[in-house]
Design a protein around this motif. Structure first.
Motif, PDB file in Angstrom:
ATOM      1  N   ILE A  63      34.308  37.743  44.623  1.00  9.92           N
ATOM      2  CA  ILE A  63      35.386  36.874  45.088  1.00  9.92           C
ATOM      3  C   ILE A  63      36.736  37.535  44.845  1.00  9.92           C
ATOM      4  O   ILE A  63      37.600  37.577  45.733  1.00  9.92           O
ATOM      5  CB  ILE A  63      35.301  35.493  44.400  1.00  9.92           C
ATOM      6  CG1 ILE A  63      34.049  34.752  44.873  1.00  9.92           C
ATOM      7  CG2 ILE A  63      36.561  34.668  44.667  1.00  9.92           C
ATOM      8  CD1 ILE A  63      33.692  33.525  44.041  1.00  9.92           C
ATOM      9  N   MET A  64      36.919  38.082  43.657  1.00 14.11           N
ATOM     10  CA  MET A  64      38.180  38.765  43.346  1.00 14.11           C
ATOM     11  C   MET A  64      38.410  39.958  44.267  1.00 14.11           C
ATOM     12  O   MET A  64      39.533  40.201  44.717  1.00 14.11           O
ATOM     13  CB  MET A  64      38.188  39.216  41.884  1.00 14.11           C
ATOM     14  CG  MET A  64      38.287  38.065  40.905  1.00 14.11           C
ATOM     15  SD  MET A  64      38.160  38.603  39.181  1.00 14.11           S
ATOM     16  CE  MET A  64      39.581  39.683  39.069  1.00 14.11           C
ATOM     17  N   ALA A  65      37.355  40.696  44.554  1.00 10.68           N
ATOM     18  CA  ALA A  65      37.477  41.864  45.426  1.00 10.68           C
ATOM     19  C   ALA A  65      37.898  41.465  46.835  1.00 10.68           C
ATOM     20  O   ALA A  65      38.752  42.113  47.447  1.00 10.68           O
ATOM     21  CB  ALA A  65      36.159  42.631  45.465  1.00 10.68           C
ATOM     22  N   ALA A  66      37.310  40.400  47.364  1.00 11.99           N
ATOM     23  CA  ALA A  66      37.701  39.929  48.699  1.00 11.99           C
ATOM     24  C   ALA A  66      39.181  39.591  48.725  1.00 11.99           C
ATOM     25  O   ALA A  66      39.904  39.948  49.667  1.00 11.99           O
ATOM     26  CB  ALA A  66      36.868  38.713  49.104  1.00 11.99           C
ATOM     27  N   LYS A  67      39.657  38.908  47.692  1.00 14.48           N
ATOM     28  CA  LYS A  67      41.061  38.496  47.627  1.00 14.48           C
ATOM     29  C   LYS A  67      42.020  39.671  47.487  1.00 14.48           C
ATOM     30  O   LYS A  67      43.196  39.552  47.816  1.00 14.48           O
ATOM     31  CB  LYS A  67      41.257  37.534  46.444  1.00 14.48           C
ATOM     32  CG  LYS A  67      40.573  36.187  46.653  1.00 14.48           C
ATOM     33  CD  LYS A  67      40.506  35.331  45.408  1.00 14.48           C
ATOM     34  CE  LYS A  67      41.770  35.265  44.619  1.00 14.48           C
ATOM     35  NZ  LYS A  67      41.674  34.329  43.477  1.00 14.48           N
ATOM     36  N   ASN A  68      41.528  40.809  46.996  1.00 12.48           N
ATOM     37  CA  ASN A  68      42.384  41.958  46.725  1.00 12.48           C
ATOM     38  C   ASN A  68      42.071  43.175  47.596  1.00 12.48           C
ATOM     39  O   ASN A  68      42.482  44.289  47.274  1.00 12.48           O
ATOM     40  CB  ASN A  68      42.277  42.336  45.244  1.00 12.48           C
ATOM     41  CG  ASN A  68      42.927  41.294  44.364  1.00 12.48           C
ATOM     42  OD1 ASN A  68      44.142  41.178  44.356  1.00 12.48           O
ATOM     43  ND2 ASN A  68      42.123  40.526  43.662  1.00 12.48           N
ATOM     44  N   THR A  69      41.391  42.970  48.709  1.00 15.04           N
ATOM     45  CA  THR A  69      40.974  44.082  49.554  1.00 15.04           C
ATOM     46  C   THR A  69      42.150  44.946  49.994  1.00 15.04           C
ATOM     47  O   THR A  69      42.069  46.177  49.980  1.00 15.04           O
ATOM     48  CB  THR A  69      40.189  43.567  50.776  1.00 15.04           C
ATOM     49  OG1 THR A  69      39.024  42.892  50.296  1.00 15.04           O
ATOM     50  CG2 THR A  69      39.786  44.691  51.712  1.00 15.04           C
ATOM     51  N   ALA A  70      43.256  44.345  50.366  1.00 22.19           N
ATOM     52  CA  ALA A  70      44.413  45.109  50.846  1.00 22.19           C
ATOM     53  C   ALA A  70      44.983  46.037  49.775  1.00 22.19           C
ATOM     54  O   ALA A  70      45.681  46.995  50.097  1.00 22.19           O
ATOM     55  CB  ALA A  70      45.497  44.162  51.353  1.00 22.19           C
ATOM     56  N   GLN A  71      44.669  45.799  48.527  1.00 18.65           N
ATOM     57  CA  GLN A  71      45.160  46.658  47.450  1.00 18.65           C
ATOM     58  C   GLN A  71      44.332  47.926  47.287  1.00 18.65           C
ATOM     59  O   GLN A  71      44.793  48.882  46.672  1.00 18.65           O
ATOM     60  CB  GLN A  71      45.209  45.886  46.135  1.00 18.65           C
ATOM     61  CG  GLN A  71      46.237  44.783  46.159  1.00 18.65           C
ATOM     62  CD  GLN A  71      46.277  43.997  44.863  1.00 18.65           C
ATOM     63  OE1 GLN A  71      45.858  44.469  43.809  1.00 18.65           O
ATOM     64  NE2 GLN A  71      46.779  42.780  44.948  1.00 18.65           N
TER      65      GLN A  71
END
Length: 162
Positions: A63-71
């Motif tokens: 979940i955290m990875a999906a939210k931070n993909t652009a990073q």
């Protein structure tokens, strides 16, 4: 000839301008897998891994990875996600000593660009987290394949892997 959308007039990388695109509901579902040995399988199933609940931590990591993909993916747009769901299934054949946890990541948004990369990143991060939490019990684990299963919305239309 196909126009390359991620390059500027000087041939250098750029992030595509999506400001003129319509906002639509977009979803994507990706899959990854981790093949592991019987000992690691039992640790995960029995909740005896020394680092804790492997699948719970992997779920949060996805979940955290999906939210931070652009990073972490340079040309991805930062998106406001409507939902992220991570599910796990076991693919076990004890007779052939085959133990595999399947990871399914589903991501949803309403916006001008799709969420395929967010779903793929979520599935990948969950798989990497499983590896990280279990590596003390054996480093023979294999991650993958990781792939897009389906997507909806956007100019290119819907996609579903056969």
């Amino acid at each position: 000839m196909t126009e390359l959308t991620h390059f500027n007039e000087q041939g250098r990388a750029k992030m595509v301008d999506v400001s003129e695109k319509n906002e639509t509901v977009r979803t994507a579902k990706a899959k990854s897998a981790v093949s592991l040995n019987n000992d690691i399988y039992q640790q995960i199933k029995d909740g005896t891994n020394k680092k804790g609940d492997v699948l719970a931590v992997a779920q949060v990591a996805g979940i955290m990875a999906a939210k931070n993909t652009a990073q972490v993916i340079p040309m991805c747009h930062p998106l406001s996600l409507s939902g992220v769901d991570i599910e796990f299934q076991w693919n076990v054949d004890q007779g052939h000593n085959h133990f595999e946890v399947l990871i399914f990541a589903t991501v949803k948004t309403k916006g001008p660009t799709g969420v395929e990369m967010e779903a793929l990143t979520a599935a990948s991060a969950a798989a990497l987290t499983i590896y990280d939490m279990c590596k003390a019990a054996g480093k023979e684990m294999v991650i993958g394949p990781t792939l897009l299963l389906e997507k909806t919305g956007g100019k290119s239309g819907d996609y579903s892997r056969s």
